[in-house]
Motif scaffolding. Structure first.
Motif, PDB file in Angstrom:
ATOM      1  N   PHE A  87       0.717  -1.222  -0.006  1.00 41.45           N
ATOM      2  CA  PHE A  87      -0.043   0.130  -0.097  1.00 41.45           C
ATOM      3  C   PHE A  87       0.626   1.202  -0.105  1.00 41.45           C
ATOM      4  CE2 PHE A  87      -3.376  -3.132   1.139  1.00 41.45           C
ATOM      5  CZ  PHE A  87      -4.498  -2.611   0.757  1.00 41.45           C
ATOM      6  N   VAL A  88       2.139   1.170   0.794  1.00 41.60           N
ATOM      7  CA  VAL A  88       2.808   2.332   0.781  1.00 41.60           C
ATOM      8  C   VAL A  88       3.454   2.351  -0.419  1.00 41.60           C
ATOM      9  CG1 VAL A  88       4.948   3.215   2.004  1.00 41.60           C
ATOM     10  CG2 VAL A  88       3.484   2.116   3.309  1.00 41.60           C
ATOM     11  N   ALA A  89       3.936   1.392  -1.178  1.00 37.57           N
ATOM     12  CA  ALA A  89       4.543   1.805  -2.521  1.00 37.57           C
ATOM     13  C   ALA A  89       3.649   2.074  -3.420  1.00 37.57           C
ATOM     14  CB  ALA A  89       5.118   0.209  -2.696  1.00 37.57           C
ATOM     15  N   LEU A  90       2.457   1.547  -3.603  1.00 42.32           N
ATOM     16  CA  LEU A  90       1.649   1.986  -4.711  1.00 42.32           C
ATOM     17  C   LEU A  90       0.818   3.242  -4.234  1.00 42.32           C
ATOM     18  CD1 LEU A  90       0.042  -1.591  -5.294  1.00 42.32           C
ATOM     19  CD2 LEU A  90       1.118  -0.075  -7.088  1.00 42.32           C
ATOM     20  N   SER A  91       1.266   3.998  -3.439  1.00 41.54           N
ATOM     21  CA  SER A  91       0.810   5.227  -2.869  1.00 41.54           C
ATOM     22  C   SER A  91       1.939   6.334  -3.454  1.00 41.54           C
ATOM     23  CB  SER A  91       0.628   5.578  -1.381  1.00 41.54           C
ATOM     24  OG  SER A  91      -0.322   4.865  -1.024  1.00 41.54           O
ATOM     25  N   ASN A  92       2.641   5.870  -3.950  1.00 43.90           N
ATOM     26  CA  ASN A  92       4.174   6.625  -4.243  1.00 43.90           C
ATOM     27  C   ASN A  92       4.728   6.247  -5.741  1.00 43.90           C
ATOM     28  OD1 ASN A  92       4.764   8.290  -1.660  1.00 43.90           O
ATOM     29  ND2 ASN A  92       4.254   6.315  -1.099  1.00 43.90           N
ATOM     30  N   LEU A  93       4.196   5.147  -6.410  1.00 43.48           N
ATOM     31  CA  LEU A  93       5.059   4.772  -7.543  1.00 43.48           C
ATOM     32  C   LEU A  93       3.737   4.111  -8.427  1.00 43.48           C
ATOM     33  CD1 LEU A  93       8.011   2.472  -6.062  1.00 43.48           C
ATOM     34  CD2 LEU A  93       8.101   4.726  -7.154  1.00 43.48           C
ATOM     35  N   ASP A  94       3.862   4.325  -9.723  1.00 44.34           N
ATOM     36  CA  ASP A  94       2.887   4.072 -10.688  1.00 44.34           C
ATOM     37  C   ASP A  94       2.753   2.446 -10.595  1.00 44.34           C
ATOM     38  OD1 ASP A  94       1.347   4.848 -13.127  1.00 44.34           O
ATOM     39  OD2 ASP A  94       2.383   3.039 -13.758  1.00 44.34           O
ATOM     40  N   ALA A  95       1.574   1.985 -10.950  1.00 48.55           N
ATOM     41  CA  ALA A  95       1.283   0.558 -10.906  1.00 48.55           C
ATOM     42  C   ALA A  95       2.406  -0.163 -11.851  1.00 48.55           C
ATOM     43  CB  ALA A  95       0.083   0.329 -11.604  1.00 48.55           C
ATOM     44  N   ALA A  96       2.693   0.329 -12.983  1.00 49.92           N
ATOM     45  CA  ALA A  96       3.675  -0.657 -13.893  1.00 49.92           C
ATOM     46  C   ALA A  96       4.892  -0.446 -13.458  1.00 49.92           C
ATOM     47  CB  ALA A  96       3.774   0.304 -15.454  1.00 49.92           C
ATOM     48  N   THR A 101       9.466  -3.365 -10.659  1.00 49.89           N
ATOM     49  CA  THR A 101      10.297  -3.432  -9.720  1.00 49.89           C
ATOM     50  C   THR A 101      10.066  -4.453  -8.603  1.00 49.89           C
ATOM     51  OG1 THR A 101      10.292  -0.961  -9.757  1.00 49.89           O
ATOM     52  CG2 THR A 101      11.540  -1.931  -7.744  1.00 49.89           C
ATOM     53  N   TYR A 102       8.877  -4.772  -8.247  1.00 46.63           N
ATOM     54  CA  TYR A 102       8.538  -6.053  -7.345  1.00 46.63           C
ATOM     55  C   TYR A 102       8.891  -7.144  -7.669  1.00 46.63           C
ATOM     56  CZ  TYR A 102       5.728  -8.213  -3.915  1.00 46.63           C
ATOM     57  OH  TYR A 102       5.183  -8.888  -2.844  1.00 46.63           O
ATOM     58  N   GLN A 103       9.514  -7.360  -9.037  1.00 46.28           N
ATOM     59  CA  GLN A 103       9.996  -8.782  -9.525  1.00 46.28           C
ATOM     60  C   GLN A 103      11.224  -8.919  -8.934  1.00 46.28           C
ATOM     61  OE1 GLN A 103       7.761 -10.656 -10.787  1.00 46.28           O
ATOM     62  NE2 GLN A 103       6.381  -8.705 -10.824  1.00 46.28           N
ATOM     63  N   LEU A 104      11.798  -7.941  -8.131  1.00 41.19           N
ATOM     64  CA  LEU A 104      13.199  -8.160  -7.415  1.00 41.19           C
ATOM     65  C   LEU A 104      12.958  -9.239  -6.353  1.00 41.19           C
ATOM     66  CD1 LEU A 104      14.692  -4.923  -6.659  1.00 41.19           C
ATOM     67  CD2 LEU A 104      15.788  -6.688  -8.205  1.00 41.19           C
ATOM     68  N   LYS A 105      11.614  -9.517  -5.963  1.00 44.84           N
ATOM     69  CA  LYS A 105      11.390 -10.939  -5.118  1.00 44.84           C
ATOM     70  C   LYS A 105      11.963 -12.121  -5.730  1.00 44.84           C
ATOM     71  CE  LYS A 105       6.713 -11.846  -7.118  1.00 44.84           C
ATOM     72  NZ  LYS A 105       5.452 -11.750  -6.943  1.00 44.84           N
ATOM     73  N   ILE A 106      11.836 -12.338  -6.896  1.00 46.96           N
ATOM     74  CA  ILE A 106      12.442 -13.513  -7.600  1.00 46.96           C
ATOM     75  C   ILE A 106      14.047 -13.921  -7.233  1.00 46.96           C
ATOM     76  CG2 ILE A 106      12.884 -14.751  -9.666  1.00 46.96           C
ATOM     77  CD1 ILE A 106      10.750 -13.060 -10.920  1.00 46.96           C
ATOM     78  N   PRO A 107      14.961 -12.804  -7.256  1.00 47.50           N
ATOM     79  CA  PRO A 107      16.217 -12.958  -6.726  1.00 47.50           C
ATOM     80  C   PRO A 107      16.302 -13.514  -5.519  1.00 47.50           C
ATOM     81  CG  PRO A 107      16.482 -11.160  -8.199  1.00 47.50           C
ATOM     82  CD  PRO A 107      14.780 -11.563  -8.128  1.00 47.50           C
ATOM     83  N   ASN A 154       6.287  10.239  -3.108  1.00 47.98           N
ATOM     84  CA  ASN A 154       7.681  10.295  -2.957  1.00 47.98           C
ATOM     85  C   ASN A 154       8.260   8.922  -3.202  1.00 47.98           C
ATOM     86  OD1 ASN A 154      10.049  10.092  -1.636  1.00 47.98           O
ATOM     87  ND2 ASN A 154       9.617  10.814   0.287  1.00 47.98           N
ATOM     88  N   PRO A 155       8.996   8.922  -4.631  1.00 49.88           N
ATOM     89  CA  PRO A 155       9.521   7.655  -5.205  1.00 49.88           C
ATOM     90  C   PRO A 155      10.376   6.810  -4.723  1.00 49.88           C
ATOM     91  CG  PRO A 155       9.357   9.565  -6.756  1.00 49.88           C
ATOM     92  CD  PRO A 155       9.113  10.261  -5.378  1.00 49.88           C
ATOM     93  N   TRP A 156      11.141   7.822  -3.632  1.00 49.69           N
ATOM     94  CA  TRP A 156      12.401   7.039  -2.757  1.00 49.69           C
ATOM     95  C   TRP A 156      11.550   6.197  -1.649  1.00 49.69           C
ATOM     96  CZ3 TRP A 156      16.866   5.924  -4.471  1.00 49.69           C
ATOM     97  CH2 TRP A 156      17.450   7.081  -5.064  1.00 49.69           C
ATOM     98  N   LEU A 157      10.465   6.960  -1.025  1.00 45.16           N
ATOM     99  CA  LEU A 157       9.658   6.098  -0.024  1.00 45.16           C
ATOM    100  C   LEU A 157       9.212   4.974  -0.805  1.00 45.16           C
ATOM    101  CD1 LEU A 157       8.231   5.869   2.708  1.00 45.16           C
ATOM    102  CD2 LEU A 157       6.711   7.424   1.884  1.00 45.16           C
ATOM    103  N   GLY A 158       8.665   5.139  -1.874  1.00 46.46           N
ATOM    104  CA  GLY A 158       8.039   3.902  -2.657  1.00 46.46           C
ATOM    105  C   GLY A 158       8.888   2.689  -2.715  1.00 46.46           C
ATOM    106  N   PHE A 159      10.194   3.290  -3.322  1.00 47.78           N
ATOM    107  CA  PHE A 159      11.146   2.150  -3.633  1.00 47.78           C
ATOM    108  C   PHE A 159      11.598   1.447  -2.224  1.00 47.78           C
ATOM    109  CE2 PHE A 159      15.614   1.068  -4.362  1.00 47.78           C
ATOM    110  CZ  PHE A 159      15.226  -0.135  -5.518  1.00 47.78           C
ATOM    111  N   GLY A 160      11.788   2.249  -1.428  1.00 45.48           N
ATOM    112  CA  GLY A 160      12.184   1.777   0.195  1.00 45.48           C
ATOM    113  C   GLY A 160      11.052   0.704   0.402  1.00 45.48           C
ATOM    114  N   ALA A 161       9.800   0.901   0.333  1.00 49.27           N
ATOM    115  CA  ALA A 161       8.640   0.186   0.694  1.00 49.27           C
ATOM    116  C   ALA A 161       8.659  -1.361  -0.283  1.00 49.27           C
ATOM    117  CB  ALA A 161       7.239   0.927   0.478  1.00 49.27           C
ATOM    118  N   ILE A 162       8.921  -1.079  -1.439  1.00 45.36           N
ATOM    119  CA  ILE A 162       9.094  -2.375  -2.201  1.00 45.36           C
ATOM    120  C   ILE A 162      10.557  -3.176  -1.860  1.00 45.36           C
ATOM    121  CG2 ILE A 162       9.750  -3.020  -4.547  1.00 45.36           C
ATOM    122  CD1 ILE A 162       8.214  -1.020  -5.654  1.00 45.36           C
TER     123      ILE A 162
END
Length: 319
Positions: A87-96, A101-107, A154-162
């Motif tokens: 929720f925090v990430a999608l409040s600060n980053l576009d869905a695409a 970025t969320y695919q980093l869960k794979i590594p 806040n893109p940095w907050l969104g990336f941190g949440a991801i």
């Protein structure tokens, strides 16, 4: 699964950027756990065949097994953090951008799989994992911008949440897979154990994060039909993920979900006026190519046990 993941991401993004009365994300996460619990009980009832067997199963495996409940409280806590970070990430980053970025869960999942389940990945699989990371870096190098979104972000907050969500996803997914495949206990019993713990954890989260405001405005403040759609998709997606974990593995689950990038991108362009950049396009292509490369090996990774022993190989040669 791809359609559910894409729709969930776009719908959640929509609810966090459109509308004057913003709902409490912690309450949405809590309700999701409640719905998943009831759905799991219903499926277990059908699996049991009778009310008496259902009650017996719940007494023996749930209420009569505090150690098992404690064991499943670990992924419950981690998943609660992950869902709130979404929720925090999608409040600060576009869905695409989020979807890629969320695919980093794979590594992260691959590393946890190697460390926790004693599996090995082929060189091509590792290559595809690093290629995916490169694609994500390109996407974040110059993120695509949504012209129709007017809320402060806040893109940095969104990336941190991801980043936090990715770490939680990798660990909790592999942990739950290990629990599932290390015993013959029903998948739905395990789900009930986890969701009971999840409800307690998320209620604590509501109290700690939004307790005063929830008491003032109400638990369901700001809820619309789209919010309920997000909760429904999260509930269905959570149960479907459990089935995928049971019968495949977490890495393949992650790569199949990556296909939702294309759908999320198209929806973001239409709904949010997303402006596609060259780096975003190249990064998304790298992620999609990495999916193809990972699918090339035809190894069975659905079991925790190590590879064949020498004697079994000799028997195969003899045949």
């Amino acid at each position: 699964m791809t359609l559910v993941a894409a729709t969930y991401t776009v719908a959640l993004r929509y609810t966090r950027t459109v509308g004057a009365e913003l709902y409490f994300s912690t309450t949405a996460v809590c309700i999701t756990e409640v719905i998943k619990l009831f759905l799991s009980v219903g499926i277990l009832a059908r699996e049991s065949g009778s009310l008496a067997r259902l009650i017996t199963s719940l007494k023996e495996n749930v209420f009569g097994s505090p150690k098992e409940l404690l064991k499943l409280s670990v992924p419950s806590l981690v998943y609660a953090v992950q869902n709130n970070m979404a929720f925090v990430a999608l409040s600060n980053l576009d869905a695409a951008v989020y979807q890629v970025t969320y695919q980093l869960k794979i590594p992260c999942t691959a590393l946890c799989t190697v460390l926790m389940l004693n599996r090995t990945l082929s060189k091509l699989q590792w290559f595809s994992v690093f290629m995916l990371c490169g694609g994500v870096i390109l996407v974040q190098w110059k993120p695509a911008q949504a012209t129709k979104v007017q809320v402060e972000q806040n893109p940095w907050l969104g990336f941190g949440a991801i980043t936090i969500a990715v770490l939680c996803s990798g660990f909790a997914g592999v942990y739950f897979e290990k629990v599932l495949k290390s015993s013959d206990t029903s998948l739905w019993v395990r789900n009930i154990q986890m969701y009971l713990s999840g409800i307690v954890v998320t209620l604590v989260g509501v109290y700690m994060s939004d307790g005063a405001q929830v008491l003032e405005k109400g638990f369901f403040y700001g809820y619309t039909c789209f919010v309920w759609l997000v909760i429904f998709l999260a509930s269905v997606g959570g149960l479907y993920t459990s089935v995928v974990v049971k019968y495949t593995d977490n890495i393949m689950k992650g790569f199949s979900a990556a296909a939702a990038i294309v759908l999320s991108t198209v929806a973001s362009v239409v709904l949010f006026g997303l402006q596609i950049t060259v780096t975003f396009t190249l990064g998304a292509i790298l992620v999609c190519v990495s999916i193809y490369f990972y699918g090339l090996p035809r190894q069975d990774t659905t079991k925790i046990q190590p590879s064949e022993t020498k004697s079994s190989k000799e028997r195969l040669v003899a045949v």
